[in-house]
Design a protein around this motif. Structure first.
Motif, short mmCIF file in Angstrom:
data_model
loop_
_atom_site.label_atom_id
_atom_site.label_comp_id
_atom_site.label_asym_id
_atom_site.label_seq_id
_atom_site.Cartn_x
_atom_site.Cartn_y
_atom_site.Cartn_z
N PRO A 95 0.90 -1.17 0.00
CA PRO A 95 0.09 0.03 0.17
C PRO A 95 0.79 1.44 0.00
N ILE A 138 -0.40 4.97 -1.69
CA ILE A 138 -0.63 5.96 -0.75
C ILE A 138 0.02 7.02 -1.20
N THR A 161 -7.98 8.70 -8.60
CA THR A 161 -8.07 9.21 -7.22
C THR A 161 -8.14 11.00 -7.31
N ILE A 178 -10.50 9.59 -0.77
CA ILE A 178 -10.01 8.62 0.21
C ILE A 178 -10.73 7.37 0.14
N PHE A 179 -12.09 7.34 0.20
CA PHE A 179 -12.60 5.94 -0.23
C PHE A 179 -12.36 5.31 -1.40
N LEU A 187 -8.97 3.64 -1.13
CA LEU A 187 -8.91 2.69 -0.22
C LEU A 187 -9.38 1.32 -0.98
N ILE A 218 -6.50 0.23 -3.22
CA ILE A 218 -5.42 -0.60 -2.27
C ILE A 218 -6.06 -1.91 -2.10
N ILE A 219 -7.53 -1.99 -1.88
CA ILE A 219 -8.14 -3.42 -1.65
C ILE A 219 -8.07 -4.08 -2.88
#
Length: 359
Positions: free
Chosen positions: A51, A55, A292, A306-307, A310, A313-314
């Protein structure tokens, strides 16, 4: 009483099964992935830290995109067909054209690789990185200088200093740094240096595309490139798969089992691919940060960004799990589709309940 004992027995059985499964997994032989040349534009990192580069690239690209689009007011519409004039259909057409260009470029690179060898890619990448680094760094550098100087009273001296910095000093400094970066890319054996270059170029691309591409064009590009990524990595005619195979063939190891034997043992559960070290492609980082950044600018909500991040990343984590049983997998589809779905859903929720949210 009997039901309680049955429940306890089942719980013990489940625990034994989990322990047995973990024991079997710990005794699986690990197969190393194919050799990846050092000059390939990939970010190398330990599997459990995957991640971190995502990030970093998402955060930094978001900052650059916000500075350009919101603070500096650079709101130009990219794409080949005007989306403001023709609507979603223009976005679909833009995405199709962009994807076609990506396909053609990939097959051209494969042609050069087959004709001149795998090392020709080093110079193709170096030229591309140099172009992107110079023009995009100069672009964002001029924005930063502008945002600094708008805080001063506009006088002849201030205007002169501003023009000298933007027109003369900045391009010279950027050119020197770009030359140094390309020199390091071509000569370094350091993974840290390579990772920095890949991350930097990726965030420049992602931020810029997030700024200039309107919503439907962005979605069409991301979906088109994700579908292309599946073919490019999974099909025997896919250019990315061919590049990896050619690179692996150029670095053979004695005593290796055939690929057919390895695949058979992986299917039987005796072996699995080693995912302790990963190579995240520059295209993955660029398109993750494009999504993003676009989420931030299109929705004007850091929560949505942010969502979306995430979800990306998932999705990457799911892809990495699949790499234990597959030599090569596309890095975009799961992450991008999860990211787009999350962006649209969270955008709807945030818009609906915006009166009750602090952002």
């Amino acid at each position: 009483m009997t039901e309680q004992k049955d429940s306890e027995y089942k719980s013990v059985d489940r625990e034994k099964y989990k322990n047995a499964q973990a024991e079997r997994d710990s005794h699986k032989d690990l197969v190393e992935k194919d050799y990846i040349p050092h000059f390939f534009p990939t970010y190398r990192i330990k599997g459990n830290l995957y991640p971190l580069p995502i990030i970093l690239v998402v955060a930094l690209a978001g900052i650059l995109a916000f500075m350009a689009y919101v603070l500096a007011g650079i709101q130009v519409e990219g794409g080949y067909v005007s989306e403001s004039e023709y609507g979603p259909a223009a976005g679909l057409l833009n995405g199709l054209i962009f994807t076609v260009f990506a396909v053609i470029s990939a097959f051209i690179m494969i042609f050069f690789v087959k004709k001149y060898g795998i090392n020709v890619l080093k110079y193709i990448f170096a030229i591309s990185f140099g172009f992107i680094a110079f023009f995009f760094t100069d672009f964002y550098g001029s924005i930063i200088i502008y945002l600094i100087f708008i805080n001063f009273q506009e006088t002849a001296t201030v205007v002169l200093i501003y023009e000298v910095l933007v027109v003369y000093v900045l391009p010279i400094v950027v050119a020197g740094l770009t030359f140094l970066m390309i020199y390091k890319y071509l000569t370094t054996k350091s993974y840290g240096t390579k990772n920095f270059i890949v991350l930097y170029i990726g965030l420049l691309i992602g931020a810029t595309m997030g700024v200039i591409m309107p919503l439907w064009t962005t979605l069409a590009i991301l979906i088109g490139i994700s579908l292309w990524d599946i073919f490019a990595t999974r099909s025997k005619y896919g250019p990315i798969k061919e590049m990896i195979d050619i690179a692996g063939a150029s670095n053979p190891e004695e005593g290796e089992m055939s690929q057919e034997e390895i695949e058979e043992k992986i299917k039987s559960g005796e072996m699995e691919y080693d995912t302790s070290k990963l190579e995240i492609g520059i295209g993955d980082l660029a398109f993750y940060s494009m999504l993003t950044s676009s989420a931030l600018l299109q929705t004007n909500s850091i929560l949505v960004m942010i969502f979306t991040a995430l979800a990306v990343i998932i999705g990457t984590g799911i892809t990495i799990t699949g790499l234990k049983r597959n030599k090569l997998l596309p890095g975009l589809p799961i992450s991008i589709f999860l990211g787009i779905g999350t962006m649209l859903l969270s955008w709807f929720i945030v818009s609906t309940f915006s009166l009750y949210l602090p952002f």
